[in-house]
Scaffold this active site. Structure first.
Site, PDB file in Angstrom:
ATOM      1  CG  HIS A 192      53.099  57.408   2.457  1.00 52.26           C
ATOM      2  ND1 HIS A 192      54.345  56.943   2.843  1.00 52.26           N
ATOM      3  CD2 HIS A 192      52.213  56.590   3.074  1.00 52.26           C
ATOM      4  CE1 HIS A 192      54.211  55.908   3.659  1.00 52.26           C
ATOM      5  NE2 HIS A 192      52.924  55.662   3.808  1.00 52.26           N
ATOM      6  CG  ASP A 193      51.180  63.601  -2.714  1.00 49.47           C
ATOM      7  OD1 ASP A 193      52.218  64.267  -2.497  1.00 49.47           O
ATOM      8  OD2 ASP A 193      50.274  64.001  -3.475  1.00 49.47           O
TER       9      ASP A 193
ATOM     10  N   PRO B 183      52.061  57.600  10.155  1.00 45.63           N
ATOM     11  CG  PRO B 183      50.101  56.429   9.627  1.00 45.63           C
ATOM     12  CD  PRO B 183      50.952  57.588   9.199  1.00 45.63           C
TER      13      PRO B 183
ATOM     14  CB  SER C  50      55.379  67.144  -2.783  1.00 48.04           C
ATOM     15  OG  SER C  50      54.587  66.603  -1.748  1.00 48.04           O
TER      16      SER C  50
HETATM   17  C1  HEM Z   1      46.807  54.240  10.333  1.00 45.46           C
HETATM   18  C2  HEM Z   1      47.999  53.760  10.491  1.00 45.46           C
HETATM   19  C3  HEM Z   1      48.855  53.165   9.422  1.00 45.46           C
HETATM   20  C4  HEM Z   1      50.022  52.528   9.687  1.00 45.46           C
HETATM   21  C5  HEM Z   1      50.633  52.311  11.047  1.00 45.46           C
HETATM   22  C6  HEM Z   1      50.555  52.067   8.427  1.00 45.46           C
HETATM   23  C7  HEM Z   1      51.748  51.386   8.279  1.00 45.46           C
HETATM   24  C8  HEM Z   1      52.085  50.649   7.178  1.00 45.46           C
HETATM   25  C9  HEM Z   1      53.187  49.725   7.099  1.00 45.46           C
HETATM   26  C10 HEM Z   1      54.175  49.427   8.221  1.00 45.46           C
HETATM   27  C11 HEM Z   1      53.165  49.174   5.858  1.00 45.46           C
HETATM   28  C12 HEM Z   1      54.132  48.119   5.295  1.00 45.46           C
HETATM   29  C13 HEM Z   1      55.252  48.816   4.598  1.00 45.46           C
HETATM   30  C14 HEM Z   1      56.290  47.854   4.031  1.00 45.46           C
HETATM   31  O1  HEM Z   1      55.980  47.170   3.059  1.00 45.46           O
HETATM   32  O2  HEM Z   1      57.378  47.799   4.571  1.00 45.46           O
HETATM   33  C15 HEM Z   1      52.039  49.763   5.154  1.00 45.46           C
HETATM   34  C16 HEM Z   1      51.676  49.433   3.891  1.00 45.46           C
HETATM   35  C17 HEM Z   1      50.563  49.961   3.261  1.00 45.46           C
HETATM   36  N1  HEM Z   1      49.833  51.050   3.676  1.00 45.46           N
HETATM   37 FE1  HEM Z   1      49.863  51.877   5.484  1.00 45.46          FE
HETATM   38  N2  HEM Z   1      49.710  52.461   7.417  1.00 45.46           N
HETATM   39  C18 HEM Z   1      48.653  53.135   7.973  1.00 45.46           C
HETATM   40  C19 HEM Z   1      47.591  53.725   7.307  1.00 45.46           C
HETATM   41  C20 HEM Z   1      47.378  53.626   5.955  1.00 45.46           C
HETATM   42  C21 HEM Z   1      46.323  54.316   5.230  1.00 45.46           C
HETATM   43  C22 HEM Z   1      45.314  55.282   5.851  1.00 45.46           C
HETATM   44  C23 HEM Z   1      46.446  53.927   3.930  1.00 45.46           C
HETATM   45  C24 HEM Z   1      45.632  54.333   2.735  1.00 45.46           C
HETATM   46  C25 HEM Z   1      44.489  54.951   2.743  1.00 45.46           C
HETATM   47  C26 HEM Z   1      47.551  52.998   3.852  1.00 45.46           C
HETATM   48  C27 HEM Z   1      47.937  52.293   2.741  1.00 45.46           C
HETATM   49  C28 HEM Z   1      48.841  51.255   2.753  1.00 45.46           C
HETATM   50  C29 HEM Z   1      48.923  50.251   1.708  1.00 45.46           C
HETATM   51  C30 HEM Z   1      47.966  50.097   0.547  1.00 45.46           C
HETATM   52  C31 HEM Z   1      50.021  49.441   2.016  1.00 45.46           C
HETATM   53  C32 HEM Z   1      50.567  48.267   1.204  1.00 45.46           C
HETATM   54  C33 HEM Z   1      51.560  48.805   0.208  1.00 45.46           C
HETATM   55  C34 HEM Z   1      52.227  47.733  -0.651  1.00 45.46           C
HETATM   56  O3  HEM Z   1      52.078  46.556  -0.388  1.00 45.46           O
HETATM   57  O4  HEM Z   1      52.919  48.149  -1.606  1.00 45.46           O
HETATM   58  N3  HEM Z   1      48.109  52.862   5.094  1.00 45.46           N
HETATM   59  N4  HEM Z   1      51.422  50.672   5.978  1.00 45.46           N
END
Ligand code: HEM
Ligand SMILES: *[C@@H]1O[C@H](CO)[C@@H](O)[C@H](O)[C@H]1NC(C)=O
Length: 298
Positions: free
Chosen positions: A68-69, A167, A78
């Site tokens: 996100h950063d 995203p 930031s």
């Molecule tokens: C490509 C499309 C992506 C979408 C649509 C997406 C969307 C999401 C969503 C909806 C969540 C759940 C948030 C919640 O707990 O309410 C999430 C969690 C997460 N995302 Fe993404 N994300 C994307 C890409 C990425 C990328 C590229 C990374 C890191 C390189 C990433 C890392 C993470 C991680 C590690 C979590 C779990 C966080 C936790 O459990 O504390 N995401 N993401």
């Protein structure tokens, strides 16, 4: 038949390696702190290790914070800045679900670095976040890689800068691809980075006390591997945006290659992480070395 197969495999490999080719960054270097804080890597590593032993959320939370950063205003920490009036980057709707443990990981590692006299005021929060992310990946069984360093911390963080730039779960492949492309990242980067993110996400039980630590058992689902891609092949993606990664001819080719060769996946993942870490980097007097990661220097 056998010959055909070999030709197909090597074409796929070549195609992946070209798409993820990894020139050196003009601005960053691995030994940036060689003279100013030679032990920065082990100081951060020890702090992250301790934090990870306290709560497993440290892993996913730190990786997601880095992502996100870097997507908003570049990798400049930031996202960690706090605002008294609630209008910082982290107050934006898409950032409200960032877990506090990711912020805490960076803040604590920074404190550990600052407590070493020669390192005081030398190491940016943006670099500490990049190092901590590498460390949680390694400590979760992922590949070991060197981190490029030399980022400065940004002085600007606004809620308004976030909307529409991260995203969302319902995005189709075209939207995901376009959003990554707008940051100069390829489809291969999209697929490689999402795969491991989903791996960690899935490993995080939602209904348990996050303060309860789970042992880092090598057989646990926290292990870094390519099973996400095998699941996609079988139509088992959790979110619409997961399954979207297996919806075009090109993306299927990448997913199939990752599913059949985990060392290929690791190698591409490392180069994609490195390129994520170069987004919008600030150097020289474009930024500063924050004393406290939560506030800009006065
Ligand atoms: C490509 C499309 C992506 C979408 C649509 C997406 C969307 C999401 C969503 C909806 C969540 C759940 C948030 C919640 O707990 O309410 C999430 C969690 C997460 N995302 Fe993404 N994300 C994307 C890409 C990425 C990328 C590229 C990374 C890191 C390189 C990433 C890392 C993470 C991680 C590690 C979590 C779990 C966080 C936790 O459990 O504390 N995401 N993401
Ligand atoms: C798997 O990928 C690696 C590159 O990381 C390559 O050296 C190896 O030949 C690949 N294996 C197969 C079976 O294609």
């Amino acid at each position: 038949m056998v010959t055909n197969c070999i030709i197909f495999l090597s074409t796929t490999l070549l195609f992946l390696l070209i798409l993820s080719s990894n020139q050196c960054s003009a601005q960053l270097k691995r030994d940036y702190y060689r003279d100013s804080c030679p032990n920065v890597e082990s100081i951060v590593r020890n702090s992250v290790k301790k934090k990870l032993q306290e709560t497993f959320v440290t892993g996913p939370a730190t990786l997601r914070l880095f992502f996100h950063d870097c997507f908003i205003q570049g990798c400049d920490a930031s996202v960690i800045l706090a605002s008294r009036t609630g209008d910082a980057e982290k107050d934006a709707e898409d950032d409200l679900s960032l877990a506090g443990d990711g912020f805490d990981t960076v803040i604590r590692a920074k404190e550990a670095v600052e407590s070493v006299p020669e390192c005081k005021n030398e190491v940016s929060c943006a670099d500490i976040l990049a190092l901590a992310t590498r460390d949680v990946i390694l400590l979760s069984g992922g590949p070991k890689y060197g981190v490029e360093l030399g980022r400065k911390d940004g002085r600007i963080s606004t809620k308004a800068s976030v909307g529409g730039h991260l995203p969302l779960a319902h995005f189709n492949y075209k939207k995901l691809r376009n959003m990554f492309a707008s940051h100069g990242l390829s489809e291969v980067d999209l697929i490689a980075l999402s795969g491991y993110a989903k791996q960690l996400q899935k490993a995080c039980p939602r209904d348990v006390d996050p303060r309860v630590a789970v042992p880092l058992d090598p057989a646990s689902p926290l292990k870094f591997d390519n099973s996400f891609y095998k699941n996609l092949q079988q139509g088992k993606g959790l979110l619409a945006s997961d399954q979207a990664l297996y919806s075009t001819r090109k993306s299927k080719r990448v997913v199939n290659a990752f599913a059949s060769n985990s060392s290929l996946f690791e190698r591409i993942f490392v180069s994609s992480m490195t390129r994520l870490g170069r987004l919008g980097v600030k150097t020289g007097n474009q930024g500063e070395i924050r004393k406290d990661c939560r506030v800009i220097n006065s």
